[in-house]
Scaffold this motif. Structure first.
Motif, short mmCIF file in Angstrom:
data_model
loop_
_atom_site.label_atom_id
_atom_site.label_comp_id
_atom_site.label_asym_id
_atom_site.label_seq_id
_atom_site.Cartn_x
_atom_site.Cartn_y
_atom_site.Cartn_z
N ALA A 194 62.09 40.46 -54.89
CA ALA A 194 62.38 41.54 -55.89
C ALA A 194 62.17 40.61 -57.00
CB ALA A 194 63.62 42.24 -55.85
N ALA A 195 62.11 41.21 -58.11
CA ALA A 195 61.95 40.79 -59.52
C ALA A 195 63.20 39.76 -59.69
CB ALA A 195 61.91 41.93 -60.59
N PRO A 196 62.93 38.97 -60.28
CA PRO A 196 64.02 38.05 -60.90
C PRO A 196 65.14 38.61 -61.52
CG PRO A 196 62.16 36.80 -61.20
CD PRO A 196 61.66 38.41 -61.01
N GLY A 197 66.59 38.50 -61.01
CA GLY A 197 67.60 39.23 -61.99
C GLY A 197 68.01 40.49 -61.32
N THR A 198 67.19 40.88 -60.16
CA THR A 198 67.57 42.23 -59.51
C THR A 198 68.94 42.06 -59.18
OG1 THR A 198 64.99 42.86 -59.01
CG2 THR A 198 67.02 43.61 -57.65
N LEU A 199 69.99 42.91 -59.08
CA LEU A 199 71.23 42.85 -58.53
C LEU A 199 71.31 43.68 -57.28
CD1 LEU A 199 73.37 43.34 -61.93
CD2 LEU A 199 72.38 41.09 -60.83
N TYR A 200 71.93 42.98 -56.30
CA TYR A 200 72.36 43.97 -55.17
C TYR A 200 73.86 43.82 -55.08
CZ TYR A 200 67.37 43.09 -53.94
OH TYR A 200 66.29 42.80 -53.87
N ARG A 201 74.44 45.04 -54.53
CA ARG A 201 75.95 44.97 -54.33
C ARG A 201 76.03 45.54 -52.91
NH1 ARG A 201 80.78 48.07 -53.99
NH2 ARG A 201 82.47 47.00 -55.15
N VAL A 202 76.68 44.71 -52.02
CA VAL A 202 76.77 44.98 -50.83
C VAL A 202 78.24 45.45 -50.36
CG1 VAL A 202 76.44 43.98 -48.23
CG2 VAL A 202 74.97 43.25 -50.03
N PRO A 203 78.49 46.64 -50.07
CA PRO A 203 80.05 47.16 -49.67
C PRO A 203 80.42 46.41 -48.47
CG PRO A 203 78.12 48.76 -49.25
CD PRO A 203 77.48 47.74 -49.72
N GLY A 204 81.69 46.29 -48.22
CA GLY A 204 82.26 45.94 -47.42
C GLY A 204 82.04 46.43 -45.97
N ASP A 205 81.75 47.75 -45.90
CA ASP A 205 81.49 48.18 -44.38
C ASP A 205 80.31 47.81 -43.80
OD1 ASP A 205 79.96 49.62 -46.35
OD2 ASP A 205 80.47 51.53 -45.66
N ARG B 52 95.66 39.18 -41.08
CA ARG B 52 95.69 38.62 -42.67
C ARG B 52 94.19 38.33 -43.11
NH1 ARG B 52 98.06 35.26 -39.17
NH2 ARG B 52 96.76 33.42 -39.70
N PHE B 53 93.46 39.02 -42.64
CA PHE B 53 91.94 39.20 -43.34
C PHE B 53 91.87 40.34 -44.06
CE2 PHE B 53 87.27 39.90 -43.13
CZ PHE B 53 86.90 38.53 -43.39
N PRO B 54 91.23 40.11 -45.29
CA PRO B 54 91.11 41.25 -46.07
C PRO B 54 90.24 42.23 -45.73
CG PRO B 54 89.85 39.25 -46.83
CD PRO B 54 90.50 38.83 -46.03
N THR B 55 90.61 43.50 -45.97
CA THR B 55 89.83 44.86 -45.63
C THR B 55 88.83 45.18 -46.82
OG1 THR B 55 91.69 46.02 -46.24
CG2 THR B 55 91.56 45.45 -44.04
N ASP B 56 89.02 44.69 -47.99
CA ASP B 56 88.44 45.26 -48.84
C ASP B 56 87.47 44.00 -49.67
OD1 ASP B 56 87.13 46.16 -51.18
OD2 ASP B 56 88.81 47.20 -52.27
N ILE B 57 85.98 44.00 -49.23
CA ILE B 57 85.02 42.86 -49.45
C ILE B 57 83.96 43.46 -49.93
CG2 ILE B 57 83.82 40.80 -48.36
CD1 ILE B 57 86.23 40.74 -46.18
N SER B 58 83.43 42.86 -51.00
CA SER B 58 82.21 43.42 -51.69
C SER B 58 81.39 42.05 -51.85
CB SER B 58 82.13 44.35 -52.64
OG SER B 58 82.97 43.93 -53.93
N VAL B 59 79.88 42.13 -52.07
CA VAL B 59 79.21 40.90 -52.12
C VAL B 59 78.15 41.49 -53.20
CG1 VAL B 59 77.52 39.32 -51.46
CG2 VAL B 59 79.48 39.89 -49.76
N TYR B 60 77.94 40.47 -54.32
CA TYR B 60 77.09 40.67 -55.25
C TYR B 60 76.19 39.60 -55.11
CZ TYR B 60 79.78 43.96 -58.13
OH TYR B 60 80.58 45.10 -58.42
N LEU B 61 74.73 39.87 -54.85
CA LEU B 61 73.47 39.21 -54.82
C LEU B 61 72.80 39.42 -55.95
CD1 LEU B 61 72.99 39.72 -51.09
CD2 LEU B 61 74.30 37.74 -51.82
#
Length: 155
Positions: free
Chosen positions: A66-77, A109-118
Motif C-alpha cells: 500500500a501507499a507509505p503511511g497507510t494505517l491498519y488497525r487489526v482488532p483482537g478477535d 492471565r492472558f489479556p483478552t483486549d488486544i489490538s494491533v496498529y500497523l
C-alpha cells in the motif's frame, strides 16, 4: 493496566515506526496505568509484557504494498485465531508468535483486549530517519492511541 508495545528496528529507517509511536507517546500525559514498552525486534520481549495485562496495543511496521503511511488497525478477535508456531527460534519469534504462545502459557492471565496498529513502510534502508509519510503516520497513530486510552479512562 494497559500496555502499548512498539516493535521494530530503529536502525532500518521506517522499520522503527512502532518504536517511534512509543517514543512519541512518552512525551504525552497519559493515565498512570498505561505502560509504554520499546520492544525493538524481540518477540520474546513482547510475550513477557503480556501476562496480567487488561489491554494490549501493539504497533509495528508493515509491508503490504500500500501507499507509505497507510494505517491498519487489526482488532483482537482477528488475532485470536493465530496458530501456535512450530519450529521457532529466538531469531524468528515475532509479536504474532508472542500472542499465540503467550495465550498457551499464561492462560487466564492472558489479556483478552488486544489490538494491533500497523504502519505501511516506504524504506528499510539503514539509517535512523523515517520517511516523511511514515513519520506523519507515527504521529497519527500516537494521537489515536492517546485518544483511545484517555477516552477509556474517562468513561
Amino acid at each position: 493496566m494497559i500496555v502499548v508495545i512498539g516493535c521494530g528496528n530503529t536502525n532500518r529507517s521506517d522499520d522503527g515506526a512502532g518504536v517511534g509511536v512509543v517514543h512519541e507517546l512518552q512525551s504525552r500525559e497519559l493515565p498512570a496505568d498505561v505502560r509504554l514498552i520499546d520492544a525493538g525486534t524481540g518477540g520474546m520481549d513482547v510475550m513477557f509484557h503480556l501476562e496480567g495485562m487488561q489491554r494490549v496495543i501493539i504497533v509495528d511496521a508493515a509491508q503490504t504494498g500500500a501507499a507509505p503511511g497507510t494505517l491498519y488497525r487489526v482488532p483482537g478477535d482477528q488475532l485470536e485465531t493465530l496458530p501456535p508456531p512450530s519450529n521457532l527460534s529466538l531469531h524468528n519469534f515475532r509479536w504474532q508468535h508472542a500472542l499465540a504462545v503467550g495465550r498457551m502459557i499464561y492462560k487466564d492471565r492472558f489479556p483478552t483486549d488486544i489490538s494491533v496498529y500497523l504502519i505501511q513502510i516506504a524504506s528499510l534502508d539503514f539509517g535512523l530517519d523515517m520517511t516523511p509519510a511514515v513519520r506523519e503516520a507515527v504521529t497519527q497513530v500516537a494521537d489515536m492511541i492517546a485518544g483511545e486510552v484517555l477516552h477509556e479512562r474517562s468513561a
